[in-house]
Motif scaffolding. Structure first.
Motif, short mmCIF file in Angstrom:
data_model
loop_
_atom_site.label_atom_id
_atom_site.label_comp_id
_atom_site.label_asym_id
_atom_site.label_seq_id
_atom_site.Cartn_x
_atom_site.Cartn_y
_atom_site.Cartn_z
N THR A 1 -28.68 26.81 -1.03
CA THR A 1 -28.41 26.42 0.36
C THR A 1 -27.86 27.59 1.16
O THR A 1 -28.29 27.83 2.28
N PHE A 2 -26.91 28.30 0.58
CA PHE A 2 -26.23 29.38 1.30
C PHE A 2 -26.61 30.74 0.71
O PHE A 2 -26.18 31.07 -0.40
N PRO A 3 -27.42 31.53 1.44
CA PRO A 3 -27.84 32.82 0.89
C PRO A 3 -26.69 33.83 0.80
O PRO A 3 -26.73 34.73 -0.04
N ASN A 4 -25.68 33.68 1.67
CA ASN A 4 -24.60 34.66 1.69
C ASN A 4 -23.36 34.13 1.00
O ASN A 4 -22.72 33.21 1.49
N ILE A 5 -23.05 34.72 -0.14
CA ILE A 5 -21.85 34.29 -0.86
C ILE A 5 -21.03 35.53 -1.21
O ILE A 5 -21.57 36.50 -1.74
N VAL A 6 -19.76 35.50 -0.86
CA VAL A 6 -18.87 36.57 -1.30
C VAL A 6 -17.86 35.98 -2.29
O VAL A 6 -17.15 35.03 -1.98
N CYS A 7 -17.88 36.53 -3.51
CA CYS A 7 -16.90 36.13 -4.51
C CYS A 7 -15.80 37.18 -4.51
O CYS A 7 -16.09 38.37 -4.63
N VAL A 8 -14.57 36.76 -4.35
CA VAL A 8 -13.47 37.72 -4.42
C VAL A 8 -12.89 37.63 -5.83
O VAL A 8 -12.21 36.67 -6.17
N TRP B 1 -21.14 32.47 5.66
CA TRP B 1 -20.69 33.11 4.42
C TRP B 1 -19.81 32.15 3.65
O TRP B 1 -18.88 31.57 4.20
N LEU B 2 -20.15 31.98 2.38
CA LEU B 2 -19.31 31.20 1.48
C LEU B 2 -18.29 32.14 0.86
O LEU B 2 -18.67 33.15 0.26
N VAL B 3 -17.01 31.83 1.01
CA VAL B 3 -15.95 32.64 0.41
C VAL B 3 -15.45 31.95 -0.84
O VAL B 3 -14.93 30.83 -0.77
N VAL B 4 -15.66 32.59 -1.98
CA VAL B 4 -15.31 31.97 -3.26
C VAL B 4 -14.25 32.81 -3.97
O VAL B 4 -14.55 33.89 -4.47
N PRO B 5 -12.99 32.33 -3.99
CA PRO B 5 -11.98 33.05 -4.78
C PRO B 5 -12.29 32.88 -6.25
O PRO B 5 -12.56 31.76 -6.71
N ALA C 1 -25.69 36.56 -10.38
CA ALA C 1 -26.20 35.34 -9.75
C ALA C 1 -26.55 35.56 -8.29
O ALA C 1 -27.04 34.64 -7.62
N GLY C 2 -26.27 36.77 -7.77
CA GLY C 2 -26.69 37.08 -6.41
C GLY C 2 -25.59 37.06 -5.37
O GLY C 2 -25.86 37.13 -4.17
N ALA C 3 -24.35 36.99 -5.80
CA ALA C 3 -23.24 37.02 -4.84
C ALA C 3 -22.81 38.45 -4.60
O ALA C 3 -23.03 39.33 -5.44
N VAL C 4 -22.22 38.70 -3.43
CA VAL C 4 -21.53 39.97 -3.22
C VAL C 4 -20.16 39.81 -3.83
O VAL C 4 -19.49 38.80 -3.61
N VAL C 5 -19.74 40.78 -4.64
CA VAL C 5 -18.43 40.65 -5.28
C VAL C 5 -17.48 41.71 -4.73
O VAL C 5 -17.78 42.89 -4.74
N VAL C 6 -16.37 41.23 -4.19
CA VAL C 6 -15.29 42.11 -3.76
C VAL C 6 -14.19 41.98 -4.79
O VAL C 6 -13.77 40.87 -5.10
N SER C 7 -13.75 43.11 -5.36
CA SER C 7 -12.81 43.02 -6.48
C SER C 7 -11.42 43.51 -6.12
O SER C 7 -11.25 44.66 -5.74
#
Lengths: 223, 132
Positions: free
Chosen positions: A29-36, A7-11, A51-57
């Motif tokens: 490259t990385f199918p799993n991305i979580v944008c916070v 999982w890519l964690v993107v603040p 863009a296909g990321a899971v977004v946690v707000s």
């Protein structure tokens, strides 16, 4: 090599201009991305979702450190997650570097791989930036017992053990040194990976100023 | 000059309290004792204002008003240190609260058991396909 266990964690904070491209490119490259989404006032969250990321707000803005911790906790709640990578939202990191770091974790070389700009000569930060970073590195090496060549690099990779050992309390920029401290305290195995930072005009505009490093130091003293 | 010693000691005590303030009942009791002492002291200086001058002379300060000013500065510094800490504590609580809300919103379960690692979760997060 697939990275569906990573999982890519993107603040994410007010990066609507670039986040769609950054996520789209990283997802190759990385199918799993979580944008916070840390309480952005623009539509960063919506663009990351598109863009296909899971977004946690976050309901309110808390700071980059808090966003990273939220992202890590999200990733650890996914049973299929074995590796966690922290990745900046402004497009200054390369997915090739991130992938190489996960590969090293897979070979069980370490629990944590820190990205470093100063292991080779590819990255060219400005003089002022270099001075700030070198000061922070000297301070961190002296206080944490963990010896790194670059402590304020947003690109880091953790295996599950490494990620679970983190509990970031510094909501703002001092979290970078705090992560290093916690890696030292938890006795995790760590190593460094030379990475290339793309200093675009966009990322330079948002970068850390000298005044910000004053904040980093005081927050460390008063933790 | 006694005043320098007194001021420096007070400043370091404030800094120390600022660094590690005891929380809970003891802290509260200390605050109340300080408040009580302040009230008694204030009342005394209203009734016997010359006490300040005598006190000032005893520690090597010219006038009672100067001593009062020094005391005020110290009290203010102490206030700054303790409110910074309380603020930090509040911020930490808000962070945990906001994180919980954020994670609950996307609907992920608790941290899985060690043995469950590798299995797919039952709760699926809503995913949108990448737009071209």
């Amino acid at each position: 090599m697939t990275y569906d266990d990573t999982w890519l964690v993107v603040p994410l904070y007010n990066e609507a201009e670039v986040i769609h491209d950054v996520v789209t490119h990283a997802r190759e490259t990385f199918p799993n991305i979580v944008c916070v989404d840390d309480g952005s006032v623009d539509d960063s969250g919506a663009r990351a979702t598109a863009a296909g990321a899971v977004v946690v707000s976050h309901p309110i803005n808390l700071g980059q450190g808090a966003a990273i911790q939220t992202g890590i906790e999200f990733a650890l709640r996914r049973p299929s997650c074995r590796y966690v990578v922290t990745f900046d939202s402004d497009g200054q990191h390369r997915t090739e570097d991130a992938a190489a770091m996960v590969d090293r974790l897979r070979k069980d070389e370490a629990d944590v791989v820190f990205g470093s700009r100063f292991l080779d000569g590819r990255t060219k930060p400005g003089l002022m930036k270099k001075l700030v970073l070198k000061t922070a590195i000297a301070f961190s090496n002296a206080t944490s017992g963990v010896h790194l060549t670059d402590t304020h690099n947003g690109l880091r990779a953790f295996n599950r053990t490494g990620a679970a050992a983190l509990s970031i309390k510094q909501n703002r920029m001092a979290h970078a040194s705090e992560i290093v401290d916690q890696v030292g305290k938890a006795g995790l195995r760590y190593t460094e990976q030379p990475v290339h930072i793309l200093y675009t005009d966009y990322s330079r505009k948002k970068g850390q100023s000298l005044l910000n490093s004053v904040n980093i130091l005081t927050e460390l003293l008063y933790k | 000059m006694w005043i320098k010693v007194i001021l420096l000691v007070s400043i370091s005590v404030i800094a120390l309290i600022g660094l590690r303030a005891p929380r809970g009942a003891r802290h509260l009791a200390l605050r109340r004792i300080t408040l009580l002492a302040f009230v008694l002291f204030a009342a005394a200086s209203v009734l016997f204002p010359e006490v300040w001058n005598a006190l000032a002379n005893a520690v090597g300060v010219g006038r009672g008003t100067d001593l009062l000013l020094y005391g005020l500065i110290l009290a203010f510094l102490g206030y700054m240190a303790t409110s910074y800490l309380r603020f930090r504590g509040l911020e930490a609580q808000i962070t945990l609260l906001a994180r919980r809300i954020a994670l609950d919103e996307v609907g992920v379960g608790p941290v899985p058991e060690q043995g469950a690692v590798g299995q797919e979760p039952t709760v699926e997060v809503e995913r949108h396909p990448a737009t071209p």
